[in-house]
Design a protein around this motif. Structure first.
Motif, short mmCIF file in Angstrom:
data_model
loop_
_atom_site.label_atom_id
_atom_site.label_comp_id
_atom_site.label_asym_id
_atom_site.label_seq_id
_atom_site.Cartn_x
_atom_site.Cartn_y
_atom_site.Cartn_z
N SER A 103 0.83 -1.21 0.00
CA SER A 103 0.00 0.00 0.00
C SER A 103 0.86 1.26 0.00
O SER A 103 0.49 2.28 -0.60
CB SER A 103 -0.97 0.00 1.18
OG SER A 103 -0.29 0.10 2.39
N GLU B 207 2.41 6.96 7.32
CA GLU B 207 3.61 6.48 6.63
C GLU B 207 3.62 6.90 5.17
O GLU B 207 4.63 7.34 4.65
CB GLU B 207 3.65 4.95 6.65
CG GLU B 207 4.12 4.31 7.90
CD GLU B 207 4.37 2.82 7.64
OE1 GLU B 207 3.39 2.06 7.73
OE2 GLU B 207 5.51 2.44 7.35
N HIS C 35 -2.52 -0.47 12.88
CA HIS C 35 -1.67 -0.43 11.68
C HIS C 35 -2.38 0.33 10.55
O HIS C 35 -1.75 1.11 9.83
CB HIS C 35 -1.33 -1.85 11.23
CG HIS C 35 -0.07 -1.94 10.43
ND1 HIS C 35 0.57 -3.13 10.18
CD2 HIS C 35 0.67 -0.99 9.80
CE1 HIS C 35 1.66 -2.89 9.45
NE2 HIS C 35 1.73 -1.61 9.20
C1 GAR Z 1 4.30 -0.92 6.51
O1 GAR Z 1 3.57 -0.49 7.63
C2 GAR Z 1 5.78 -0.86 6.79
O2 GAR Z 1 6.17 0.19 7.58
C3 GAR Z 1 5.99 -2.16 7.49
O3 GAR Z 1 5.25 -3.07 6.75
C4 GAR Z 1 4.07 -2.41 6.26
C5 GAR Z 1 3.94 -2.73 4.79
O4 GAR Z 1 2.69 -2.34 4.34
N1 GAR Z 1 7.38 -2.49 7.57
C6 GAR Z 1 7.96 -3.00 8.65
O5 GAR Z 1 7.35 -3.30 9.65
C7 GAR Z 1 9.45 -3.21 8.53
N2 GAR Z 1 10.01 -3.53 9.80
P1 GAR Z 1 2.34 -2.31 2.78
O6 GAR Z 1 2.89 -3.60 2.16
O7 GAR Z 1 0.86 -2.24 2.72
O8 GAR Z 1 3.01 -1.09 2.21
#
Ligand code: GAR
Length: 193
Positions: free
Chosen positions: A13, A173, A166
């Protein structure tokens, strides 16, 4: 124009937010390839935007360093200005950090140095803290110990689950990531951090 290779493990995402930003007139960066360490569903976003993808499956290599060498070779095909770890759920080995630093950034769903590692959201919730956050860092050889480029607080609500928390962190983020890439393209010096 800043060229990016984005590495993911999951749904992508944050990657999608970057891809959408690059469609906006005047956005000073382009995603030139998307890579993954596994069969990540997020690669579909790249396909939709007509961007090449590659997969370097972690499990097919005898050591983290060998995986890192293969990853570097795949990234090297595109010679990007910046590599973005956007939900890559692997620690990148020292050979990757040495080759790419400081042009290697990571997005993390917590207010570092609080709650580093693979379970930043779960750990924040379990701690009983009233707030967590999101951080964008320059990657170094530690686990989420690199210098912080930007971070922002996100409150933890009484009825939050790992998933709901999250889902509230991710939009923060995305905004920080899109803005940070713009600042780097505009000349933010990562080596001076
Ligand atoms: C995000 O929140 C990122 O910060 C986290 O995985 C998620 C990926 O979401 N990363 C970590 O926790 C790394 N330690 P997405 O695939 O939907 O972008």
């Amino acid at each position: 124009m800043l060229s990016l290779v984005v590495l993911i493990s999951g749904t992508g995402s944050n990657l999608r937010a970057l891809l959408e930003a690059t469609r906006e007139p005047g956005y000073p960066a382009r995603v030139i390839a998307v890579g993954a360490d596994r069969d990540a569903s997020g690669l579909e976003h790249a396909a939709e935007f007509g961007i090449p993808t590659f997969t370097v499956p972690f499990r097919e290599y005898a050591s983290r360093e060998q995986w890192g060498s293969a990853l570097l070779a795949a990234i090297g095909e595109y010679a990007p200005d910046l590599v973005v770890l956007s939900g890559l759920m692997r620690l990148v080995p020292d050979n990757v950090v040495s080759a790419l630093s400081p042009n290697l950034i990571n997005t993390h769903p917590a207010y570092l140095p609080e709650f580093p590692g693979a379970h930043g959201v779960r750990d924040a919730l379990a701690s009983g803290a009233s707030q967590t956050g999101a951080s964008i860092i320059v990657v170094d050889n530690g686990v989420d110990t690199g210098s912080i480029i930007v971070q922002e607080r996100v409150p933890i609500l009484a009825d939050d689950t790992e998933e709901s928390l999250h889902e509230r962190i991710k939009p923060v983020e995305r905004r920080l990531l899109v803005d940070t890439v713009r600042r780097i393209a505009d000349g933010l010096d990562l080596s001076a951090r």
